[in-house]
Design an enzyme around this catalytic site. Structure first.
Site, PDB file in Angstrom:
ATOM      1  N   THR A 135      -2.982   0.229 -12.112  1.00 10.24           N
ATOM      2  CA  THR A 135      -2.081  -0.310 -11.106  1.00 10.24           C
ATOM      3  C   THR A 135      -1.959  -1.812 -11.325  1.00 10.24           C
ATOM      4  OG1 THR A 135      -2.578   1.357  -9.463  1.00 10.24           O
ATOM      5  CG2 THR A 135      -2.053  -0.830  -8.612  1.00 10.24           C
ATOM      6  N   ARG A 161       0.808  12.840  -2.068  1.00 11.40           N
ATOM      7  CA  ARG A 161      -0.269  11.853  -1.856  1.00 11.40           C
ATOM      8  C   ARG A 161       0.252  10.421  -2.079  1.00 11.40           C
ATOM      9  NH1 ARG A 161      -2.832   7.496  -4.769  1.00 11.40           N
ATOM     10  NH2 ARG A 161      -4.885   7.247  -3.867  1.00 11.40           N
ATOM     11  N   VAL A 162      -0.061   9.545  -1.141  1.00 12.90           N
ATOM     12  CA  VAL A 162       0.285   8.135  -1.279  1.00 12.90           C
ATOM     13  C   VAL A 162      -0.986   7.313  -1.097  1.00 12.90           C
ATOM     14  CG1 VAL A 162       1.654   6.230  -0.357  1.00 12.90           C
ATOM     15  CG2 VAL A 162       2.624   8.525  -0.373  1.00 12.90           C
ATOM     16  N   GLY A 163      -1.178   6.316  -1.942  1.00 18.71           N
ATOM     17  CA  GLY A 163      -2.370   5.468  -1.851  1.00 18.71           C
ATOM     18  C   GLY A 163      -2.107   4.200  -1.067  1.00 18.71           C
ATOM     19  N   ASP A 164      -2.948   3.211  -1.298  1.00 20.38           N
ATOM     20  CA  ASP A 164      -2.858   1.957  -0.545  1.00 20.38           C
ATOM     21  C   ASP A 164      -1.777   1.015  -1.056  1.00 20.38           C
ATOM     22  OD1 ASP A 164      -4.445   1.816  -2.941  1.00 20.38           O
ATOM     23  OD2 ASP A 164      -4.938  -0.246  -2.396  1.00 20.38           O
ATOM     24  N   THR A 196      -6.588  -2.933  -5.935  1.00 18.86           N
ATOM     25  CA  THR A 196      -6.563  -1.801  -6.867  1.00 18.86           C
ATOM     26  C   THR A 196      -7.861  -1.019  -6.746  1.00 18.86           C
ATOM     27  OG1 THR A 196      -6.537  -1.120  -9.184  1.00 18.86           O
ATOM     28  CG2 THR A 196      -7.369  -3.331  -8.739  1.00 18.86           C
ATOM     29  N   GLY A 197      -7.751   0.293  -6.864  1.00 17.66           N
ATOM     30  CA  GLY A 197      -8.945   1.129  -6.748  1.00 17.66           C
ATOM     31  C   GLY A 197      -8.582   2.443  -6.090  1.00 17.66           C
ATOM     32  N   GLY A 199      -7.375   4.479  -3.599  1.00 16.45           N
ATOM     33  CA  GLY A 199      -6.534   4.064  -2.480  1.00 16.45           C
ATOM     34  C   GLY A 199      -6.981   4.531  -1.110  1.00 16.45           C
TER      35      GLY A 199
END
Ligand code: ASP
Length: 309
Positions: free
Chosen positions: A176, A204-207, A227-228, A230
């Site tokens: 990312t 699915r959605v991350g941060d 980053t990581g 999420g």
């Protein structure tokens, strides 16, 4: 000239020197340097921090080395679903997009959402329709296909595992991307762009596209891009947490970043890192993983380009 400062990241994860060839390492360094220089030059020639973070991210999105734009990871269905967000610290305006396919530069679309719509967050087909109405560049499936990403997906395809792209295998590490900047007008900005996690499903959605979790900017405190994994960054509202510790807790940037990444995030079980810049131009690049692709440059011309701990 007043103080300017920029930092970028290309993802955090299991990045170990012994797993990386000298050629690959050089490629990453060159790509990070190119993006950093593009962003820095924008700042040095009077551009805004928003311009700088967008320009830097576009460079990283256009490189197949990173998990954003070209080079985005595969979903469980073998597609690409990208997320991006951008925020400026003066008025705290923000724009974000999620679950979009085909858009060449998701970060440019996020900025258009901020500047040309009444909204902050657009998703899926609606966001793509907005992109078309704004004449954004679209690319074919072939443009987004990357052999190494495809192999990463094959490793977990058909399982319930979702993986951080840069931790998934020993040879192939990508990430990312994010950028934070301070311009000569004293304004901060932050931006993040991603293909998410390999083999993600169910929408699915991350941060990364979430303001406060993966991206945050406030001229009173700092600008942050994360980053990581999420899920942990969402639960920890990580980017905003850094800002709050400075605003309400009176902490320095470095202290706030260290507390969030090395203590609060770890307590939740979260791995990853962040980049941040404050109104004085101090930068922090903090992570609790083996490495994070990262680079920064300040007004004194001090430049850092690094990968490992
Ligand atoms: N934070 C991103 C996500 O969870 C992944 C990454 O940083 O690589 O979607």
């Amino acid at each position: 000239m007043k103080k300017i400062s920029i930092a970028i990241h290309g993802g955090a994860g299991t990045l170990l020197k012994e797993h990386m060839s000298a050629t690959k390492e050089r490629e990453y360094q060159l790509n990070l340097e190119k993006a950093l220089t593009a962003g820095y030059n924008a700042l040095a020639t009077g551009g805004s921090s928003l311009d700088a973070v967008e320009i830097a991210i576009i460079e990283l999105e256009n490189s197949p080395l990173f998990n954003a734009g070209k080079g985005s990871v595969f979903t469980a269905e073998g597609t690409h679903e990208m997320d991006a967000s951008i925020m400026e610290g003066k008025e705290r305006q923000a724009g974000a997009v999620s679950m979009i396919s085909g858009v060449k530069n998701p970060i440019a679309l996020a900025r258009l959402v901020m500047e040309k719509s009444e909204h902050v967050f657009l998703a899926g087909a609606g966001a793509e329709a907005f992109a078309r109405s704004m004449d954004c560049s679209f690319e074919s499936k072939d443009y987004f296909f990357d052999e190494l990403r495809y192999q990463q997906w094959q490793e977990v395809k058909g399982t319930d595992q979702i993986k951080l792209d840069h931790s998934i295998s020993k040879e192939n590490k990508f990430g990312t991307v994010g950028a934070v900047a301070l311009d000569q007008y004293g304004n901060l900005a932050a931006a993040t762009s991603t293909g998410g996690m390999t083999n993600k499903k169910f929408g699915r959605v991350g941060d990364s596209p979430m303001i406060g979790a993966g991206t945050y900017a406030n001229n009173a405190t700092c600008a942050v891009s994360c980053t990581g994994s999420g899920e942990f960054f969402i639960r920890g509202v990580v980017a905003y947490d850094v800002s709050c510790l400075m605003e309400y807790g009176g902490m320095s940037l470095e202290k706030a970043c260290a507390l969030v990444v090395h203590e609060r995030l770890l307590k939740l079980g979260g791995d990853g890192g962040l980049i941040a810049v404050d109104v004085a131009g101090n930068t922090s690049m903090t992570f609790n993983t083996d490495g994070m692709y990262r680079a920064s440059m300040n007004a004194n011309g001090e430049k850092i380009i690094a990968i490992y701990k």
